[in-house]
Write an enzyme that holds these catalytic residues in place. Structure first.
Site, PDB file in Angstrom:
ATOM      1  N   HIS A  89      -4.250   3.604  -8.690  1.00 32.25           N
ATOM      2  CA  HIS A  89      -4.519   4.922  -9.270  1.00 32.25           C
ATOM      3  C   HIS A  89      -5.936   5.057  -9.811  1.00 32.25           C
ATOM      4  CE1 HIS A  89      -0.201   3.888  -9.822  1.00 32.25           C
ATOM      5  NE2 HIS A  89      -0.058   5.046  -9.218  1.00 32.25           N
ATOM      6  N   GLU A 141      -3.988   8.422 -12.553  1.00 27.49           N
ATOM      7  CA  GLU A 141      -5.152   8.830 -11.766  1.00 27.49           C
ATOM      8  C   GLU A 141      -6.038   9.797 -12.540  1.00 27.49           C
ATOM      9  OE1 GLU A 141      -6.361  11.381  -7.807  1.00 27.49           O
ATOM     10  OE2 GLU A 141      -4.378  10.430  -7.818  1.00 27.49           O
ATOM     11  N   CYS A 210      -5.149  13.941  -0.846  1.00 27.18           N
ATOM     12  CA  CYS A 210      -5.299  12.959   0.227  1.00 27.18           C
ATOM     13  C   CYS A 210      -4.455  13.323   1.443  1.00 27.18           C
ATOM     14  CB  CYS A 210      -4.962  11.561  -0.279  1.00 27.18           C
ATOM     15  SG  CYS A 210      -3.209  11.152  -0.303  1.00 27.18           S
ATOM     16  N   SER A 238       6.213   9.068 -10.069  1.00 29.83           N
ATOM     17  CA  SER A 238       5.368   9.174  -8.878  1.00 29.83           C
ATOM     18  C   SER A 238       5.045  10.638  -8.612  1.00 29.83           C
ATOM     19  CB  SER A 238       6.088   8.571  -7.662  1.00 29.83           C
ATOM     20  OG  SER A 238       5.441   8.939  -6.462  1.00 29.83           O
ATOM     21  N   SER A 239       3.787  11.002  -8.803  1.00 32.19           N
ATOM     22  CA  SER A 239       3.380  12.401  -8.639  1.00 32.19           C
ATOM     23  C   SER A 239       3.674  12.901  -7.234  1.00 32.19           C
ATOM     24  CB  SER A 239       1.888  12.555  -8.945  1.00 32.19           C
ATOM     25  OG  SER A 239       1.453  13.873  -8.694  1.00 32.19           O
ATOM     26  N   ASN A 240       3.299  12.126  -6.215  1.00 29.98           N
ATOM     27  CA  ASN A 240       3.466  12.633  -4.847  1.00 29.98           C
ATOM     28  C   ASN A 240       4.938  12.771  -4.481  1.00 29.98           C
ATOM     29  OD1 ASN A 240       4.218  10.380  -2.637  1.00 29.98           O
ATOM     30  ND2 ASN A 240       3.015   9.403  -4.248  1.00 29.98           N
TER      31      ASN A 240
END
Length: 323
Positions: A89, A141, A210, A238-240
């Site tokens: 991150h 991040e 990304c 987990s953000s994604n």
């Protein structure tokens, strides 16, 4: 919308179609980060310390712990003679500076696409621009990226509403950057609001979100409308992975975030003929197969891939581990 739920031949279990997203699971940055820890263990021997979870996945973290990795939150938990790896991150500048002051042996596993955002921030400051950073407060991040600059040189923007409350005018010299794991649609709305309020705001040359985040969201948009339920394998931090749940729900489909197959409640499958299945960028393929196997205990399975693109991205290892 539900698929045919008549019992399969030779059995009394109803059928279940599983639409499996492609791409899904590990991205190049996660592959690289995990390999960095494994190679560090091979080169330096156990224990190797890792500052913060190397990636947001409990299964991955526990697997690396079993090989000799010790996960800590801060450098003051790392002994002076031990190697340490920084997570994918990214970290504030103060972290490697402290490691160098203590003469620690450290390896930086920051995803190269996150590092790219860090370099962009530095270049924008050289041009005397104030940076508006689109991201989620408290995410590692975001902490790492905002830690690349002095306090007050970057302002966090989380929502469209935040844009209206920013203490700047159209005369200010502004630029924006974004966290790499955001919702593509949400971020587009925030960027539009920024550009409407600050017409001269500088944008990145290329999108900061990304490729892996964008691709996984695109795959969910493809499979969710034809699914009665979407299962997203990923961690609650987990953000994604959280964004994949949101994408499915915006398509009007019920979505559940799970870390392992044993979290699936059979009640969820009542009246369900088609399940969409995907995994966040930190979730290994073994967990996808685990979920399919669990569903096969209750239903007769037919798997169908939903491919939106093929990923061939590979990131180089840090020089000290590349041999």
């Amino acid at each position: 919308m539900p698929a045919d739920q008549t019992p399969a031949k030779g059995g009394d279990r109803p059928g279940l179609t599983i639409l499996i997203a492609a791409p899904r699971g590990f991205c190049a940055g996660v592959d690289r980060a995990i390999e960095i820890v494994e190679r560090a263990l091979e080169k330096y021997g156990a224990p190797v310390y890792v500052r913060h979870e190397i990636v947001h996945n409990r299964y991955v973290v526990e697997g690396l712990k079993a090989k000799g990795a010790i996960f800590v939150e801060e450098l003051d938990e790392v002994p002076d003679d031990a190697p340490v790896v920084f997570s994918a991150h990214g970290v504030p500048k103060s972290v490697p500076e402290e490691a160098e002051r203590r003469e620690l042996l450290y390896v930086d596993a920051t995803c190269p696409l996150v590092s790219k955002v860090h370099r962009q921030a530095e270049r924008l400051l050289e041009k005397d621009k104030h940076i508006l950073f689109i991201g989620h407060a408290g995410h590692p991040e975001v902490i790492g990226t905002m830690g690349q600059v002095a306090k007050g040189e970057m302002t966090l923007v989380e929502t469209v509403e935040d844009v209206a409350n920013l203490p700047f005018t159209s005369e200010d010299d502004l630029a924006f950057l974004t966290q790499t794991t955001l919702s593509v649609d949400d971020t587009a709305e925030i960027i539009a609001a920024l550009q409407a309020r600050f017409p001269s705001i500088a944008a990145p040359k290329a999108e900061d979100i990304c490729y892996a985040t964008s691709n996984r969201q695109a795959a969910v948009k493809e499979l969710a409308p034809g699914s009665d339920l979407v299962l997203v394998i990923g961690a609650p931090n987990s953000s994604n992975s959280l964004r994949l749940v949101e994408v499915a729900e915006r398509c009007g489909t019920t979505a559940k975030l799970i870390q392992r197959a044993d979290e699936i409640d059979p009640v969820w499958l009542e009246g369900v003929g088609t399940v969409g299945l995907t995994a966040g960028a930190s979730a290994p393929e073994t967990l996808v197969r685990e979920v399919v196997d669990k569903l096969a205990e209750w239903r007769t399975i037919e798997e169908r891939p939903v491919l939106v693109t093929e990923e061939k991205m590979i990131f180089k290892l840090p020089r000290q581990l590349a041999d």
